[in-house]
Write a protein that holds these residues in place. Sequence first.
Motif, PDB file in Angstrom:
ATOM      1  N   ARG A 195      -0.777  -6.180   1.141  1.00 53.42           N
ATOM      2  CA  ARG A 195      -2.146  -6.675   1.267  1.00 53.42           C
ATOM      3  C   ARG A 195      -2.152  -8.046   1.939  1.00 53.42           C
ATOM      4  O   ARG A 195      -2.998  -8.328   2.792  1.00 53.42           O
ATOM      5  CB  ARG A 195      -2.778  -6.766  -0.120  1.00 53.42           C
ATOM      6  CG  ARG A 195      -4.183  -7.319  -0.092  1.00 53.42           C
ATOM      7  CD  ARG A 195      -4.646  -7.723  -1.479  1.00 53.42           C
ATOM      8  NE  ARG A 195      -5.961  -8.335  -1.422  1.00 53.42           N
ATOM      9  CZ  ARG A 195      -6.174  -9.597  -1.110  1.00 53.42           C
ATOM     10  NH1 ARG A 195      -5.165 -10.387  -0.818  1.00 53.42           N
ATOM     11  NH2 ARG A 195      -7.403 -10.076  -1.088  1.00 53.42           N
ATOM     12  N   ALA A 196      -1.195  -8.908   1.563  1.00 58.08           N
ATOM     13  CA  ALA A 196      -1.148 -10.250   2.150  1.00 58.08           C
ATOM     14  C   ALA A 196      -0.931 -10.171   3.658  1.00 58.08           C
ATOM     15  O   ALA A 196      -1.400 -11.025   4.403  1.00 58.08           O
ATOM     16  CB  ALA A 196      -0.043 -11.067   1.483  1.00 58.08           C
ATOM     17  N   LEU A 243       7.111  -8.387 -11.155  1.00 60.10           N
ATOM     18  CA  LEU A 243       6.528  -9.686 -10.849  1.00 60.10           C
ATOM     19  C   LEU A 243       7.024 -10.789 -11.796  1.00 60.10           C
ATOM     20  O   LEU A 243       6.613 -11.938 -11.662  1.00 60.10           O
ATOM     21  CB  LEU A 243       4.997  -9.612 -10.893  1.00 60.10           C
ATOM     22  CG  LEU A 243       4.319  -8.928  -9.693  1.00 60.10           C
ATOM     23  CD1 LEU A 243       2.801  -8.879  -9.887  1.00 60.10           C
ATOM     24  CD2 LEU A 243       4.654  -9.629  -8.383  1.00 60.10           C
ATOM     25  N   ARG A 298      -1.962  -7.592   5.388  1.00 57.90           N
ATOM     26  CA  ARG A 298      -2.989  -6.652   5.856  1.00 57.90           C
ATOM     27  C   ARG A 298      -2.330  -5.430   6.499  1.00 57.90           C
ATOM     28  O   ARG A 298      -2.645  -5.019   7.604  1.00 57.90           O
ATOM     29  CB  ARG A 298      -3.950  -7.320   6.840  1.00 57.90           C
ATOM     30  CG  ARG A 298      -4.693  -8.518   6.291  1.00 57.90           C
ATOM     31  CD  ARG A 298      -5.624  -8.123   5.145  1.00 57.90           C
ATOM     32  NE  ARG A 298      -6.460  -9.239   4.720  1.00 57.90           N
ATOM     33  CZ  ARG A 298      -6.132 -10.120   3.753  1.00 57.90           C
ATOM     34  NH1 ARG A 298      -4.984 -10.001   3.102  1.00 57.90           N
ATOM     35  NH2 ARG A 298      -6.943 -11.094   3.437  1.00 57.90           N
ATOM     36  N   VAL A 353       0.809  -5.914  -3.339  1.00 55.70           N
ATOM     37  CA  VAL A 353       0.345  -7.292  -3.137  1.00 55.70           C
ATOM     38  C   VAL A 353       0.906  -7.856  -1.836  1.00 55.70           C
ATOM     39  O   VAL A 353       0.193  -8.506  -1.062  1.00 55.70           O
ATOM     40  CB  VAL A 353       0.757  -8.173  -4.339  1.00 55.70           C
ATOM     41  CG1 VAL A 353       0.608  -9.647  -4.004  1.00 55.70           C
ATOM     42  CG2 VAL A 353      -0.062  -7.815  -5.567  1.00 55.70           C
ATOM     43  N   GLU A 354       2.171  -7.578  -1.583  1.00 59.39           N
ATOM     44  CA  GLU A 354       2.788  -8.104  -0.363  1.00 59.39           C
ATOM     45  C   GLU A 354       2.186  -7.455   0.888  1.00 59.39           C
ATOM     46  O   GLU A 354       1.903  -8.138   1.876  1.00 59.39           O
ATOM     47  CB  GLU A 354       4.292  -7.863  -0.400  1.00 59.39           C
ATOM     48  CG  GLU A 354       5.064  -9.165  -0.284  1.00 59.39           C
ATOM     49  CD  GLU A 354       6.505  -8.973  -0.631  1.00 59.39           C
ATOM     50  OE1 GLU A 354       7.218  -8.351   0.158  1.00 59.39           O
ATOM     51  OE2 GLU A 354       6.904  -9.438  -1.718  1.00 59.39           O
ATOM     52  N   ALA A 411       3.901  -5.232  -6.955  1.00 61.65           N
ATOM     53  CA  ALA A 411       4.479  -6.239  -6.069  1.00 61.65           C
ATOM     54  C   ALA A 411       4.425  -5.796  -4.608  1.00 61.65           C
ATOM     55  O   ALA A 411       4.053  -6.567  -3.722  1.00 61.65           O
ATOM     56  CB  ALA A 411       5.914  -6.534  -6.490  1.00 61.65           C
ATOM     57  N   TRP A 416      -7.181  -3.523  -0.988  1.00 59.30           N
ATOM     58  CA  TRP A 416      -8.112  -4.655  -1.010  1.00 59.30           C
ATOM     59  C   TRP A 416      -7.875  -5.555  -2.214  1.00 59.30           C
ATOM     60  O   TRP A 416      -7.951  -6.764  -2.129  1.00 59.30           O
ATOM     61  CB  TRP A 416      -9.563  -4.156  -1.073  1.00 59.30           C
ATOM     62  CG  TRP A 416     -10.024  -3.416   0.139  1.00 59.30           C
ATOM     63  CD1 TRP A 416      -9.400  -3.378   1.362  1.00 59.30           C
ATOM     64  CD2 TRP A 416     -11.192  -2.605   0.268  1.00 59.30           C
ATOM     65  NE1 TRP A 416     -10.119  -2.606   2.219  1.00 59.30           N
ATOM     66  CE2 TRP A 416     -11.227  -2.115   1.594  1.00 59.30           C
ATOM     67  CE3 TRP A 416     -12.221  -2.252  -0.611  1.00 59.30           C
ATOM     68  CZ2 TRP A 416     -12.243  -1.286   2.048  1.00 59.30           C
ATOM     69  CZ3 TRP A 416     -13.239  -1.432  -0.148  1.00 59.30           C
ATOM     70  CH2 TRP A 416     -13.250  -0.961   1.165  1.00 59.30           C
ATOM     71  N   GLN A 417      -7.622  -4.928  -3.368  1.00 58.16           N
ATOM     72  CA  GLN A 417      -7.557  -5.715  -4.597  1.00 58.16           C
ATOM     73  C   GLN A 417      -6.782  -4.951  -5.672  1.00 58.16           C
ATOM     74  O   GLN A 417      -6.903  -3.751  -5.793  1.00 58.16           O
ATOM     75  CB  GLN A 417      -8.977  -5.978  -5.100  1.00 58.16           C
ATOM     76  CG  GLN A 417      -9.067  -6.939  -6.261  1.00 58.16           C
ATOM     77  CD  GLN A 417     -10.509  -7.275  -6.586  1.00 58.16           C
ATOM     78  OE1 GLN A 417     -11.329  -6.410  -6.861  1.00 58.16           O
ATOM     79  NE2 GLN A 417     -10.832  -8.560  -6.545  1.00 58.16           N
ATOM     80  N   VAL A 418      -5.972  -5.710  -6.429  1.00 62.91           N
ATOM     81  CA  VAL A 418      -5.308  -5.151  -7.601  1.00 62.91           C
ATOM     82  C   VAL A 418      -6.200  -5.446  -8.798  1.00 62.91           C
ATOM     83  O   VAL A 418      -6.725  -6.553  -8.921  1.00 62.91           O
ATOM     84  CB  VAL A 418      -3.916  -5.779  -7.798  1.00 62.91           C
ATOM     85  CG1 VAL A 418      -3.337  -5.424  -9.156  1.00 62.91           C
ATOM     86  CG2 VAL A 418      -2.971  -5.334  -6.685  1.00 62.91           C
TER      87      VAL A 418
END
Lengths: 305, 332
Positions: free
Chosen positions: B163-164, B120, B166, B160-161, B157, B188-190
């Motif tokens: 998750r964005a 990141l 879904r 996160v991508e 990374a 759901w969450q880091v």
Amino acid sequence: MAERTAPRVTRMLGIVTHLERHGEATVADLAAHFGVSEQQIRKDVELLWVSGVPGGGPQDLIDFDAWAFDDDVVRLVNSQGVGQVRLSPREAVALIGALGVVVAGGVAPEAAHSALAKLKEAVGDGDAVRSVPVHPADPALAQTLRDAMERSVVVDLVYIDANDARTERTIEPHRLVVVDGATYIECFCRRANDYRTLRLDRIYGATLGTQPIVMAPSEASGFSLVPQFEATIVAARSARWLLDTFPGVEVADTGEEVTATFGVSDVSVIAGQLLAIGPQLRRIQPAPLAAEVSRQAAAALAALA
Amino acid sequence: MAVDPAERLLNLIIALTHARVRMTRAQIRASVAGYEAPQHGLTPEESRRKEAAFERMFERDKDELRRMGIPLRTVVDPTHGDEIGYKIDASDAAMPAIDFTPAEAAAIALAAEYWQGATLGPDANQGLTKIASATEAAPRTPLSLGARASSRSDATAVIVEARARRQAVQFEYTSERSGHATRTVEPWQVVLRGSAEYVVGLDRDKGEKRTFRLRRIHGTVRAVGPENSYEIPTLPHGRGQVEAVPIRTARIGLRPEAGNALRQRAVAAGSVGDWDIFDVEYRYDDQVRDEVLALAGRARVISPESLAADVRSHAQAALAAASASLEGDGRG
């Protein structure tokens, strides 16, 4: 290697938005603001200048004031409706996560709290990352250290070091830093006549001094957190949850036991944590760590007697 | 002469922002400066090669747009067959009208150091450029705040991508209870905690919420299945499910100047001899026990007796293990 495309275009869009929001700027100011050379800013502006809507005439290009540019002033005339874009999900997590670490650490000034709130608002999905406190610092102590840095004056304090030795020191504070969840102050210690990184939860009774800070911050940050030696712990498998949290640890499974190898920068802190897995501990190496565990365990028992 | 990729990307952004409805690949190739428009008088072989070169270039540019965080909308126009067109919605892509003060921007800047050397890292730097666009120029002040972590995972990374979008992720994972297995998780969450990174999400095979430590993931994390395949529930901001466990009170003795953290959240209850007495509320035995142990004799549990016994047994066991290790070393 040439700069990658995405970061460069991101900066070019940033220049447009910055000029739109804050008005004209000198090439030198933009260079300082975006952290690149003046030559790079000129190249960026020149490239923006020839970019525009396909097939259009000169009125369809991004435009700057040519007279002003000759005087090294960048004045935007037409942005063609382009500008900086929102934070990507990865950028948002990188910024919110790191800022969240210092806020969770209890040492952040008001500006960090408001910046975090604005970032979350800008992203609209601030829940992607959460920073959880591990050893939050005393807010009053953090405030004293911040006040001292802001006024550029020394701090007088009592410090109880790893060996439980109590010393009174005068420090020139330079930077509060959260490392792996614990908070430290990078400073010049007048008593040691050298740079030190002191852990906040070992500092007591800090008071603001009057003498000014004279030493510049050390170039080498975090130098005193360099591991002093490598340790190996053999423990029952159920102790893995703790061993896994040690910085830079390698944990190997050996049947019913695990073997953890890691660098120790602070013997007393590691020893104190190892007491929490006392019933699972099988073997502690090297001797200095075993001796410190032994000393702390004996002290805990003596206190209960 | 080859056009600067930055120039081509910038022209593409402007073109797609100004496109009234959409632009097809053919329109982009023909009109956006930087792409080579189809030419006449080429052999079919040459034509195909140029076509393939354009496709590669356009795919790369789409990746760059994603890396910049620019949402590229695909628009299908039924009157023009099934061919996909593209558009950038200016309002959707634009940075919200939030200005950061110089002090706020300086605080955010610590992200560069925190992620240095991690996947990141470039994202942090690019994010800071975006913050600079929304910040008034001011003299640079030395950063009096910093954060570092001794290890960060490359998996963050990817998670996160996914998750964005879904989209679920799949990885090999070793855990205490389940051993080694392939897990499919809706992230759901880091969570960043100390030197560790975790992902909280729904474990699809177990059908339950689980927390995974990223360091225990083996190999790579893959995004799997369709996008927009799940919803993220409202996440608690506390430490997890704590509702069911009752709050208890422990009476703790602390040596003067010891146990700062405990003092912070405890109620003072006088002093006895060299001990300052405090009452501290807790839910889990191990929470207070580990804190008292780590104070190495500068703290003692007065009540309840069960907690004191717990501290005693842990200290005795640690002492035994340490003594055995020291003797072993002596012999060796």
